[in-house]
Design a protein around this motif. Structure first.
Motif, short mmCIF file in Angstrom:
data_model
loop_
_atom_site.label_atom_id
_atom_site.label_comp_id
_atom_site.label_asym_id
_atom_site.label_seq_id
_atom_site.Cartn_x
_atom_site.Cartn_y
_atom_site.Cartn_z
N ALA A 1 0.83 -1.21 0.00
CA ALA A 1 0.00 0.00 0.00
C ALA A 1 0.86 1.26 0.00
O ALA A 1 0.57 2.24 -0.70
CB ALA A 1 -0.93 0.00 1.21
N LEU A 2 1.96 1.24 0.78
CA LEU A 2 2.88 2.38 0.80
C LEU A 2 3.52 2.59 -0.56
O LEU A 2 3.68 3.72 -1.02
CB LEU A 2 3.97 2.16 1.85
N GLU A 3 3.91 1.51 -1.21
CA GLU A 3 4.54 1.63 -2.53
C GLU A 3 3.59 2.23 -3.55
O GLU A 3 4.00 2.98 -4.44
CB GLU A 3 5.04 0.26 -2.99
N GLN A 4 2.30 1.92 -3.43
CA GLN A 4 1.32 2.46 -4.36
C GLN A 4 1.16 3.97 -4.23
O GLN A 4 0.81 4.66 -5.19
CB GLN A 4 -0.04 1.77 -4.17
N THR A 5 1.41 4.49 -3.03
CA THR A 5 1.26 5.94 -2.84
C THR A 5 2.41 6.71 -3.46
O THR A 5 2.31 7.91 -3.69
CB THR A 5 1.22 6.30 -1.34
N LYS A 6 3.56 6.03 -3.70
CA LYS A 6 4.76 6.67 -4.27
C LYS A 6 5.15 7.92 -3.48
O LYS A 6 5.55 8.94 -4.02
CB LYS A 6 4.54 7.02 -5.75
N ARG A 7 5.00 7.81 -2.17
CA ARG A 7 5.29 8.95 -1.30
C ARG A 7 6.78 9.01 -1.01
O ARG A 7 7.41 8.02 -0.66
CB ARG A 7 4.51 8.82 0.01
N GLU A 8 7.36 10.20 -1.14
CA GLU A 8 8.77 10.38 -0.82
C GLU A 8 8.99 10.22 0.68
O GLU A 8 8.14 10.57 1.49
CB GLU A 8 9.25 11.77 -1.26
N GLY A 9 10.14 9.71 1.04
CA GLY A 9 10.49 9.57 2.44
C GLY A 9 9.86 8.38 3.13
O GLY A 9 9.85 8.30 4.36
N ALA A 10 9.34 7.43 2.35
CA ALA A 10 8.69 6.27 2.94
C ALA A 10 9.63 5.08 3.09
O ALA A 10 9.20 4.00 3.51
CB ALA A 10 7.48 5.86 2.11
N ALA A 11 10.91 5.26 2.76
CA ALA A 11 11.83 4.12 2.74
C ALA A 11 11.95 3.45 4.11
O ALA A 11 12.01 2.22 4.21
CB ALA A 11 13.20 4.57 2.25
N ALA A 12 12.00 4.25 5.19
CA ALA A 12 12.14 3.66 6.52
C ALA A 12 10.92 2.80 6.87
O ALA A 12 11.06 1.71 7.44
CB ALA A 12 12.34 4.75 7.56
N GLU A 13 9.72 3.29 6.54
CA GLU A 13 8.51 2.51 6.79
C GLU A 13 8.50 1.24 5.95
O GLU A 13 8.13 0.16 6.42
CB GLU A 13 7.27 3.36 6.49
N LEU A 14 8.91 1.38 4.69
CA LEU A 14 8.96 0.20 3.82
C LEU A 14 9.95 -0.82 4.35
O LEU A 14 9.67 -2.02 4.35
CB LEU A 14 9.36 0.62 2.40
N ALA A 15 11.10 -0.36 4.80
CA ALA A 15 12.10 -1.28 5.35
C ALA A 15 11.52 -2.05 6.53
O ALA A 15 11.71 -3.27 6.66
CB ALA A 15 13.34 -0.51 5.76
N HIS A 16 10.82 -1.33 7.40
CA HIS A 16 10.22 -1.98 8.57
C HIS A 16 9.20 -3.03 8.16
O HIS A 16 9.23 -4.17 8.64
CB HIS A 16 9.56 -0.91 9.45
N HIS A 17 8.30 -2.66 7.25
CA HIS A 17 7.22 -3.59 6.88
C HIS A 17 7.75 -4.79 6.09
O HIS A 17 7.33 -5.92 6.33
CB HIS A 17 6.14 -2.84 6.10
N TRP A 18 8.68 -4.55 5.15
CA TRP A 18 9.22 -5.69 4.40
C TRP A 18 10.01 -6.61 5.32
O TRP A 18 9.99 -7.84 5.16
CB TRP A 18 10.10 -5.21 3.25
N TYR A 19 10.71 -6.04 6.28
CA TYR A 19 11.48 -6.86 7.24
C TYR A 19 10.53 -7.73 8.07
O TYR A 19 10.74 -8.94 8.22
CB TYR A 19 12.30 -5.95 8.15
N CYS A 20 9.49 -7.12 8.59
CA CYS A 20 8.52 -7.87 9.41
C CYS A 20 7.72 -8.86 8.57
O CYS A 20 7.20 -9.86 9.09
CB CYS A 20 7.58 -6.91 10.14
#
Length: 427
Positions: A64-83
């Motif tokens: 869902a975060l990737e679909q928003t293409k929001r800048e600065g979301a890398a830390a959130e993405l890292a957390h969610h993909w890790y979990c």
């Protein structure tokens, strides 16, 4: 996006949760937003999920975060993909987030991401295909983030672990540069003997011929360690050698660093004014070359030292405070800023501005510095408390300062002067 529900059904569920006081409605920039009524509610619900469902939800959150293409979301993405257990995507996102955090001087956050990336590096197949750095570069970046966060021991351990993957026989230059970093972090942490050994090993490891940027770098680093440990003649010789090589290979950062150290040595041995001019010229070179904040920070300390030794205490205070502002604006709050606070306090005490010095020391110690910075601050505080008659406070500061580093270096003279003063008061 994560629920996959129709809007009306989702609104009904949200209303039910609000009525049950599980969540509360607030306002966001683009409409209503919701949060849990208490962190314990969130933790309880999250803990009640099975492992597979938790992973699935984290994966859907990342999508869902990737679909928003929001800048600065890398830390959130890292957390969610890790979990979610998607280690390849987590590795790439962690490194992207770490580099972004570095660029905004958010070193603690960068360190978290770098260390996660180091953990994932060993479980992902062919990680070099995913990212633009290798394992050694990743470890080096993590160590620098740790140092700038005020954790030099952690930084040293990260570099030493990285060194295990480098063969000095095949990559002498790379191994030498890593040893130089070990020296820097061990120095900040107060392990002076091991720091100087690491610097000497760096110089011995990097080939002397042909002249190189890397050779100039390790020589300049050793020279700085020598000048700070009051070995002015060797510091002058090593910094002059580094300067000659840096100019020959047009390495502007190394030239600026060597010139600043040579200036500090010149000020002690020959002419303070000439030395100060060299320190300031060295800083200007570093700034023009876009040098790392840690290298520019060093020149502020050298400028203060030249002015302090010349008895120009008002100017020394101002120089230290300009350096403090530099470290504050670059997120270097614990040890780097604390070192310059100690410098300013030293000059303030000599000017008789004791209340100002005491406030500076208290604020710096409140940021929990470590290693040699903590020792410097606490010994100054002990001196001030002895002068003010607070002997109990002086003993406490002296003990904390003594145990902040291994051995009696640095500041041996100051340490034993404080201990002698306390012994005299005890008869």
């Amino acid at each position: 996006e994560m629920t996959g529900s129709e809007e009306d059904a989702l609104i009904a569920v949200l209303e039910e949760a609000v009525a049950a006081q599980v969540i509360v409605e607030g306002a966001a920039r683009f409409g209503p937003a919701y949060s849990f009524t208490h962190a314990l509610v969130r933790e309880t619900l999250y803990g009640g999920l099975s492992g597979p469902r938790r992973q699935r939800l984290h994966a859907r959150a990342a999508q869902a975060l990737e679909q928003t293409k929001r800048e600065g979301a890398a830390a959130e993405l890292a957390h969610h993909w890790y979990c979610a257990g998607d280690h390849r995507r987590a590795l790439a996102a962690s490194i992207e987030a770490a580099i972004a955090d570095d660029e905004r001087y958010a070193y603690s956050e960068a360190l978290t991401q770098y260390e996660r990336a180091l953990e994932l590096w060993d479980v992902v197949d062919n990680p070099e295909e995913l990212v633009a750095v290798d394992r050694v570069e990743l470890g080096t970046r993590a160590a620098e983030a740790a140092s700038c966060s005020g954790e030099p021991e952690r930084a040293a351990r990260l570099v030493e672990a990285t060194l295990e993957g480098v063969d000095p026989a095949h990559e002498p230059t790379r191994a030498g540069l890593l040893r130089e970093r070990v020296g820097r972090y061990r120095w900040i942490g107060g392990d002076i003997e091991r720091a100087l050994t690491a610097y000497e090993e760096a110089v011995a490891t990097v080939p002397a011929s042909p002249p190189s940027l890397e050779r100039a770098r390790v020589l300049a680093a050793l020279a700085h360690a020598l000048i700070v440990s009051n070995r002015s003649e060797p510091a002058r010789a090593r910094s002059a050698e580094a300067l000659m090589i840096a100019r020959a290979v047009q390495a502007q950062i190394e030239e600026g660093r060597a010139l600043a150290t040579l200036g500090a040595a010149t000020a002690r041995i020959a002419d303070p004014d000439d030395g100060l001019a060299m320190v300031l010229e060295g800083r200007a070179l570093l700034e023009r070359a876009g040098a790392a904040p840690d290298l520019i920070f060093i020149t502020h300390g050298l400028e203060w030292s030249v002015l302090e030794r010349a008895g120009r205490f008002d100017e020394a205070v101002e120089a230290a405070r300009q350096g403090v502002e530099y470290t504050r604006s670059h997120g270097m709050h614990r040890n780097h800023r604390g070192w310059l606070d100690a410098s300013a306090a030293t000059s303030l005490i000599k000017l008789g501005r004791w209340d100002e010095a005491d406030a500076t020391l208290e604020a710096a110690l409140g940021r929990e510095p470590t290693g040699i910075t903590r020792r410097a601050l606490q010994l100054l505080r002990a001196e001030l408390k002895i002068a003010c008659g607070d002997l109990a406070g002086a003993r406490q500061s002296a003990a904390d300062g003594r145990h902040a580093v291994r051995g009696d270096q640095p500041f041996t003279g100051r340490l034993f002067e404080v201990l002698a003063s306390l012994a005299i008061t005890d008869g």
